[in-house]
Design a protein around this motif. Structure first.
Motif, PDB file in Angstrom:
ATOM      1  N   VAL A  58      20.811 116.903  -4.333  1.00  0.00           N
ATOM      2  CA  VAL A  58      21.741 117.069  -3.217  1.00  0.00           C
ATOM      3  C   VAL A  58      22.832 118.055  -3.604  1.00  0.00           C
ATOM      4  CG1 VAL A  58      23.385 115.891  -1.698  1.00  0.00           C
ATOM      5  CG2 VAL A  58      21.321 114.697  -2.467  1.00  0.00           C
ATOM      6  N   ARG A  59      23.120 118.959  -2.695  1.00  0.00           N
ATOM      7  CA  ARG A  59      24.194 119.927  -2.924  1.00  0.00           C
ATOM      8  C   ARG A  59      25.090 119.945  -1.701  1.00  0.00           C
ATOM      9  NH1 ARG A  59      25.572 123.027  -6.759  1.00  0.00           N
ATOM     10  NH2 ARG A  59      26.866 124.811  -6.344  1.00  0.00           N
ATOM     11  N   LEU A  60      26.365 119.708  -1.917  1.00  0.00           N
ATOM     12  CA  LEU A  60      27.342 119.801  -0.835  1.00  0.00           C
ATOM     13  C   LEU A  60      27.781 121.242  -0.676  1.00  0.00           C
ATOM     14  CD1 LEU A  60      29.711 116.782  -1.591  1.00  0.00           C
ATOM     15  CD2 LEU A  60      27.903 116.914   0.132  1.00  0.00           C
ATOM     16  N   VAL A  61      28.011 121.639   0.562  1.00  0.00           N
ATOM     17  CA  VAL A  61      28.514 122.978   0.863  1.00  0.00           C
ATOM     18  C   VAL A  61      29.656 122.807   1.854  1.00  0.00           C
ATOM     19  CG1 VAL A  61      27.975 125.243   1.818  1.00  0.00           C
ATOM     20  CG2 VAL A  61      26.223 123.988   0.534  1.00  0.00           C
ATOM     21  N   ARG A  62      30.814 123.332   1.504  1.00  0.00           N
ATOM     22  CA  ARG A  62      31.964 123.279   2.412  1.00  0.00           C
ATOM     23  C   ARG A  62      31.823 124.387   3.454  1.00  0.00           C
ATOM     24  NH1 ARG A  62      36.856 124.390   0.974  1.00  0.00           N
ATOM     25  NH2 ARG A  62      37.800 122.787   2.235  1.00  0.00           N
ATOM     26  N   ASP A  65      34.046 127.377   2.850  1.00  0.00           N
ATOM     27  CA  ASP A  65      33.556 128.247   1.780  1.00  0.00           C
ATOM     28  C   ASP A  65      32.373 129.080   2.250  1.00  0.00           C
ATOM     29  OD1 ASP A  65      35.472 127.066   0.168  1.00  0.00           O
ATOM     30  OD2 ASP A  65      34.034 125.745  -0.850  1.00  0.00           O
ATOM     31  N   LEU A  66      31.503 128.460   3.007  1.00  0.00           N
ATOM     32  CA  LEU A  66      30.327 129.154   3.522  1.00  0.00           C
ATOM     33  C   LEU A  66      30.724 130.316   4.420  1.00  0.00           C
ATOM     34  CD1 LEU A  66      27.233 129.247   3.870  1.00  0.00           C
ATOM     35  CD2 LEU A  66      27.532 127.656   5.779  1.00  0.00           C
ATOM     36  N   VAL A  67      31.674 130.075   5.294  1.00  0.00           N
ATOM     37  CA  VAL A  67      32.094 131.124   6.227  1.00  0.00           C
ATOM     38  C   VAL A  67      32.932 132.198   5.518  1.00  0.00           C
ATOM     39  CG1 VAL A  67      33.413 131.593   8.333  1.00  0.00           C
ATOM     40  CG2 VAL A  67      31.920 129.609   8.212  1.00  0.00           C
ATOM     41  N   SER A  72      27.315 134.968  -0.791  1.00  0.00           N
ATOM     42  CA  SER A  72      27.249 134.312  -2.096  1.00  0.00           C
ATOM     43  C   SER A  72      26.972 132.816  -1.961  1.00  0.00           C
ATOM     44  CB  SER A  72      28.527 134.557  -2.899  1.00  0.00           C
ATOM     45  OG  SER A  72      29.631 133.929  -2.285  1.00  0.00           O
ATOM     46  N   GLN A  73      27.555 132.183  -0.952  1.00  0.00           N
ATOM     47  CA  GLN A  73      27.327 130.751  -0.747  1.00  0.00           C
ATOM     48  C   GLN A  73      25.879 130.463  -0.357  1.00  0.00           C
ATOM     49  OE1 GLN A  73      29.491 127.901  -0.946  1.00  0.00           O
ATOM     50  NE2 GLN A  73      30.660 129.338  -2.187  1.00  0.00           N
ATOM     51  N   MET A  74      25.348 131.250   0.563  1.00  0.00           N
ATOM     52  CA  MET A  74      23.966 131.031   0.993  1.00  0.00           C
ATOM     53  C   MET A  74      22.978 131.440  -0.101  1.00  0.00           C
ATOM     54  SD  MET A  74      23.798 129.468   3.823  1.00  0.00           S
ATOM     55  CE  MET A  74      22.300 129.801   4.712  1.00  0.00           C
ATOM     56  N   ARG A  75      23.291 132.473  -0.833  1.00  0.00           N
ATOM     57  CA  ARG A  75      22.424 132.875  -1.940  1.00  0.00           C
ATOM     58  C   ARG A  75      22.329 131.724  -2.957  1.00  0.00           C
ATOM     59  NH1 ARG A  75      20.485 137.682  -3.374  1.00  0.00           N
ATOM     60  NH2 ARG A  75      21.849 138.812  -1.980  1.00  0.00           N
ATOM     61  N   ALA A  76      23.459 131.104  -3.265  1.00  0.00           N
ATOM     62  CA  ALA A  76      23.463 129.976  -4.196  1.00  0.00           C
ATOM     63  C   ALA A  76      22.699 128.781  -3.620  1.00  0.00           C
ATOM     64  CB  ALA A  76      24.899 129.572  -4.530  1.00  0.00           C
ATOM     65  N   LEU A  77      22.862 128.524  -2.327  1.00  0.00           N
ATOM     66  CA  LEU A  77      22.150 127.419  -1.697  1.00  0.00           C
ATOM     67  C   LEU A  77      20.642 127.676  -1.692  1.00  0.00           C
ATOM     68  CD1 LEU A  77      22.359 124.694  -0.317  1.00  0.00           C
ATOM     69  CD2 LEU A  77      22.737 125.899   1.847  1.00  0.00           C
ATOM     70  N   THR A 131      25.183 126.845  -9.352  1.00  0.00           N
ATOM     71  CA  THR A 131      23.816 127.212  -9.055  1.00  0.00           C
ATOM     72  C   THR A 131      23.647 128.681  -9.394  1.00  0.00           C
ATOM     73  OG1 THR A 131      23.714 125.626  -7.246  1.00  0.00           O
ATOM     74  CG2 THR A 131      22.070 127.364  -7.242  1.00  0.00           C
ATOM     75  N   THR A 132      22.637 128.977 -10.159  1.00  0.00           N
ATOM     76  CA  THR A 132      22.399 130.379 -10.493  1.00  0.00           C
ATOM     77  C   THR A 132      21.829 131.100  -9.299  1.00  0.00           C
ATOM     78  OG1 THR A 132      20.269 129.738 -11.418  1.00  0.00           O
ATOM     79  CG2 THR A 132      22.089 130.015 -12.964  1.00  0.00           C
ATOM     80  N   GLU A 133      22.384 132.259  -9.029  1.00  0.00           N
ATOM     81  CA  GLU A 133      21.915 133.073  -7.913  1.00  0.00           C
ATOM     82  C   GLU A 133      20.752 133.922  -8.380  1.00  0.00           C
ATOM     83  OE1 GLU A 133      25.024 135.249  -6.027  1.00  0.00           O
ATOM     84  OE2 GLU A 133      26.430 133.594  -6.163  1.00  0.00           O
TER      85      GLU A 133
END
Length: 135
Positions: A58-62, A65-67, A72-77, A131-133
């Motif tokens: 499970v990974r939380l995403v704020r 931060d995403l917006v 970078s946030q989506m790449r990490a996800l 998370t490594t991109e």
């Protein structure tokens, strides 16, 4: 009779939380107060099931931060999920969607619950392994 009422929103909600809703609910509750209370109840599951102890699952995403940094946030996800990322997936995202307007006033007791839950979630985000991109 309330005990006979079956609804997915009530599933797996412990009795003490149902009582909390009974205590906080009133006939003139605003939509935003009710939505905040629902948000708190549903996010409790993250901690009930100890998902903060399962960072591999499970990974939380704020949202903020995403917006603020969509690529970078989506790449990490996407890397976390092990799937290919393409920048076109976030080309439509804009920082202007954050805090466009003040949030409507909600009941103080529910606001306090929301603030506490947000603090717990923010703390959980802060302790997640990086998370490594690059996928």
């Amino acid at each position: 009779r309330e005990d006979d009422w079956q609804h997915w929103m009530r599933e797996r909600i412990p009795e003490e939380r149902r009582q909390l809703v009974r205590d906080l609910y009133h006939d003139s509750i605003s939509y935003h107060t009710a939505a905040t209370l629902k948000w708190v109840l549903r996010n409790e599951f993250y901690f009930d099931y100890h998902l903060q102890d399962q960072p591999e699952r499970v990974r939380l995403v704020r949202y903020e931060d995403l917006v603020a940094a969509p690529e970078s946030q989506m790449r990490a996800l996407f890397a976390f999920l092990g799937i290919h990322f393409d920048p076109k997936f976030v080309a439509h995202m804009r920082t202007s969607s954050v805090r466009k307007a003040d949030f409507p006033t909600i009941d103080a007791a529910v606001q306090a619950l929301g603030d506490a839950m947000l603090a717990r979630l923010d703390a959980a985000v802060a302790t997640q392994p990086a998370t490594t991109e690059g996928v």
